[in-house]
Scaffold this motif. Sequence first.
Motif, PDB file in Angstrom:
ATOM      1  N   GLY A 147     -98.946  12.265 -46.258  1.00  0.00           N
ATOM      2  CA  GLY A 147     -98.007  11.746 -45.270  1.00  0.00           C
ATOM      3  C   GLY A 147     -98.241  12.461 -43.966  1.00  0.00           C
ATOM      4  O   GLY A 147     -98.978  13.451 -43.903  1.00  0.00           O
ATOM      5  N   ALA A 214     -91.459   9.347 -42.558  1.00  0.00           N
ATOM      6  CA  ALA A 214     -92.807   9.824 -42.262  1.00  0.00           C
ATOM      7  C   ALA A 214     -93.783   8.699 -42.545  1.00  0.00           C
ATOM      8  O   ALA A 214     -93.519   7.830 -43.371  1.00  0.00           O
ATOM      9  CB  ALA A 214     -93.143  11.049 -43.107  1.00  0.00           C
ATOM     10  N   ILE A 215     -94.914   8.748 -41.832  1.00  0.00           N
ATOM     11  CA  ILE A 215     -96.001   7.816 -42.134  1.00  0.00           C
ATOM     12  C   ILE A 215     -96.505   8.143 -43.528  1.00  0.00           C
ATOM     13  O   ILE A 215     -96.653   9.314 -43.873  1.00  0.00           O
ATOM     14  CB  ILE A 215     -97.109   7.958 -41.080  1.00  0.00           C
ATOM     15  N   GLY A 216     -96.735   7.111 -44.342  1.00  0.00           N
ATOM     16  CA  GLY A 216     -97.149   7.318 -45.721  1.00  0.00           C
ATOM     17  C   GLY A 216     -96.025   7.053 -46.698  1.00  0.00           C
ATOM     18  O   GLY A 216     -96.235   7.043 -47.891  1.00  0.00           O
ATOM     19  N   GLN A 217     -94.820   6.830 -46.173  1.00  0.00           N
ATOM     20  CA  GLN A 217     -93.696   6.585 -47.079  1.00  0.00           C
ATOM     21  C   GLN A 217     -93.725   5.166 -47.641  1.00  0.00           C
ATOM     22  O   GLN A 217     -92.991   4.844 -48.564  1.00  0.00           O
ATOM     23  CB  GLN A 217     -92.354   6.849 -46.391  1.00  0.00           C
TER      24      GLN A 217
ATOM     25  N   THR B   5     -91.057  14.087 -47.685  1.00  0.00           N
ATOM     26  CA  THR B   5     -89.950  13.157 -47.689  1.00  0.00           C
ATOM     27  C   THR B   5     -89.684  12.814 -49.136  1.00  0.00           C
ATOM     28  O   THR B   5     -90.365  13.302 -50.021  1.00  0.00           O
ATOM     29  CB  THR B   5     -90.264  11.866 -46.905  1.00  0.00           C
ATOM     30  N   LYS B   7     -90.365  10.577 -51.019  1.00  0.00           N
ATOM     31  CA  LYS B   7     -91.399   9.977 -51.849  1.00  0.00           C
ATOM     32  C   LYS B   7     -92.453  10.979 -52.289  1.00  0.00           C
ATOM     33  O   LYS B   7     -92.899  10.976 -53.413  1.00  0.00           O
ATOM     34  CB  LYS B   7     -92.077   8.840 -51.102  1.00  0.00           C
ATOM     35  N   PHE B   8     -92.852  11.833 -51.378  1.00  0.00           N
ATOM     36  CA  PHE B   8     -93.922  12.745 -51.702  1.00  0.00           C
ATOM     37  C   PHE B   8     -93.449  13.736 -52.745  1.00  0.00           C
ATOM     38  O   PHE B   8     -92.315  14.176 -52.730  1.00  0.00           O
ATOM     39  CB  PHE B   8     -94.396  13.484 -50.458  1.00  0.00           C
TER      40      PHE B   8
END
Lengths: 292, 623
Positions: A147, A214-217, B5, B7-8
Amino acid sequence: MASLIEVIKSFFKSKATPTGEIERPQRPVVTVPDDVRQIIIGTGQSTGIERSHNEDALLVINSSATGDPSPPNFGLFVVADGMGGHRAGEVASAVSIRTVARTVTEQTIVQMLGADGENEMKPLQDLLRGAIEQANQAVVEQVPGGGTTLTAVVMLGQQITIGHVGDSRAYLLQDGHTEVLTRDHSLVERLRELGQLTAEEAAVHPQRNVLYRAIGQGANLEVDVSSMPTPRGGYLMVCSDGLWGVLGDERMKAIIDVAPSPQIACEKLVDAANAAGGPDNITVILVRFPSD
Amino acid sequence: MQRDTRKFGEGTDGPDRLQSGTTLEDRYLILGMLGQGGMSSVYKGRDLHFPNVTKLVAIKEMVNLVADQNMYDMVVRNFEREADLLATLSHPAIPTIYDNFTHKNRSYLVMEFIDGQDLEEILAEVDDFIPEERVVGWAIELCDVLHYLHNHQPQPIIFRDMKPSNVMIDQHSHIRLIDFGIARHFQPGEKGTMIGTEGYSPPEQYRGEASPTGDVYALGATLHHLLTKKDPRVEAPFSFAERPIRDYNQLVSPELEHVIEVALSYDPKDRYPSAAVMKEALISSAKRTGLLSKESFASVIKHSSTVEELWSFRCEDEIRGSPLLYKDTIYIGCYDNNIYALSADEGEFQWKFATEGGITGKPAAEDGVIFVGSEDSRLYAITANRGGIVWTYYAEGPIRSSPALSDGHVFIGSDDRKLHVVNQVNGRRAWRVEANAPIWSSPVVENERVYFGCESGDFYCYDFKGELKWRQKAKRAITSSPLIENGLVFFGSRDWTFYALEAENGWQVWRFRMGGATISTPAIEDGLLYVGCGDNNIYAIDARHAREVWRYETDHQVTGSPVVHQGSVYCGSVDGSFYCLDFKSGRLRWRFHTEGPITGTPVIKDNVVYIGSTDHKLYALLA
């Protein structure tokens, strides 16, 4: 923690006068002549002290032209701060920056260089939002588990348009004021906005690294986009939290105020963040605008 | 950067799932998985101690991944303690606990199987909004069970995790709370990874505070999601106040919206102090909504009577144009072909000047001369003090556009498709340019450039020499007049779009989709744009972010243009009313009713608003 505070203290001792103001360097200050009509750009980057990898990425594109008719002045300034293990962070930030730069330039300046004045350009805000959404898609597909934050500033003629996700910031420094143009998508910033945390509490909060966008979510990425007139005089700064989170607004402003050029300012900013412990990757772009 | 976040980090290293057919404790046969989240899973099982019937149970499994042995033991002890606690609870909305056991690093809780659907599933399934009465019914039951938990002895139980996926609707249409957050002890410590914000949790929970008012907030958040279908987990945390329920779902009553707003206050002190109080508020709002239409009608009447009319002046035909205030005198054009001069303080008639056509624009004035266009195709220059003619300029078609004055010239559009630039002193044409269609939009002059739209949807920027600088095109007519601020040109179009163009070069910086055609001219204050629309609304749009901040719905199209003055927006509507709204929130301050549609723009000075109506009258109202 004590050692960090010691470092900060020793830094202030060496550079500060008793009143706390930063001393000017011993050598004569070279200021940029006021009649410079072009924007001047500096950049700085460092892995920092505590990290082994640099997961930040930056990109600067600038074009100016004369002639009649000529394409408008164009600038693109992007900072991305990646996250995720196994090199995913560095790949995510690099992929995002490339995607945004390609999409934005293709649909703006490249098109303007080709066409004869008339253009069917999409609204800039839609264009920038679309470019960042594409970066999100690219990271989801190419960098699973990675991300990145991303803050992009597009300057086109008399307007600048800012798109961002995460907590890399854009600042406007003008007439002695420092204004943050972006709004961090972090939990603590949200709590601070709501008065649940003071700025001091936020700066040391254990969850200060938690982002809610965030980018990648993947799905449902909401990109913040805004526009404002191209500044007349003053500076635009784009930087990762390895800079603003370590130095704070006042210190950054003080360093920029006395630096003879944007490039030297960027180097001093990076040095100062490292002197304060360099806990994270540091990236900064500083753009000085002509006052006319 | 080491952070995540939500998700990660929710990687693939979750617990292995139990296969169907597995038997636990020689008693519980696993039939399948019901759900999974974080470090826990829920299985559907069968209790083999009842071999002759199928007794279904829900089995919650939690995996202990804590590495440190002391911590590990504490996690197990906490689990057992909470299982004991849950087993003592007795409430129709709380599933019965049958059993608990721990096997290696896994702990299990066996409980009543609930046949039904959770609210998240229900939300995903419904196409329309869930009816208010159903939501209120659930909300009252949820308040009941929260009240029970909060008053538990010897110590209150805080649920902490109210959200749609934790509430089930059973086969009898009653609510059941299904997850007591017992799994939270099984979350690995605070290293690196951190789940993002839940979306439903109150701000103070992130400081580690848990209280009954926190559950009240989360219940409010759950109700907000149910009614708006806007998932708070994908919005900025704690941003419910920016998403008023009725902006998304007009079917919800203002009363219920208010109850939920109170529950969602940032400050716990501003919320309902207990679930019981919230329940009372829900019940009384539900009672009131039965009388809704009468009450809101009554309050509108009361509003309008509080506005003081200072004076009004009756013309002989409709007033469609807008008044000009110049040196203590009001100048207003009318469909009776006259332009009237009235004293601003008392509305006393000074003079009138007769043209040969209706006047729809707004006059302009400079150096003691009034300029006004008429549908008789002429532009007039008239002395301000006595109404004597100075000069007349002839266009080749009716004039409905309003004059703009700059650098000694009058700029005005006409149905002859031309923009005319006329010397202010002698009435001679300096230059004119041709557009693709009649020009009803009023030109704006800024930085030696003139901007205007026309009925074909073309928008033009000319320099002072009459040379085209740039042109843009909307899909339909631009009747709205431009507004220029901070290097951007703003205008609406009949193509349902509101445009922001870079003033130098004309490219689009943003556009905003509206619910109807717009011919209203925008106003701006503090970075907020205000504009009326054919979809009956007055919009407030953030000029930097191109986002709607609020909208106010009138009873008919809004073709008139708003004016902002000291924290209020003033705008008329075709419904005949003149509205005064709070400029930040769009809340109605007052409403003044006239006998005909209002299509003009007000002028405001010294706390007095002047507005014309097609009921033939010009009104002076106390702002």
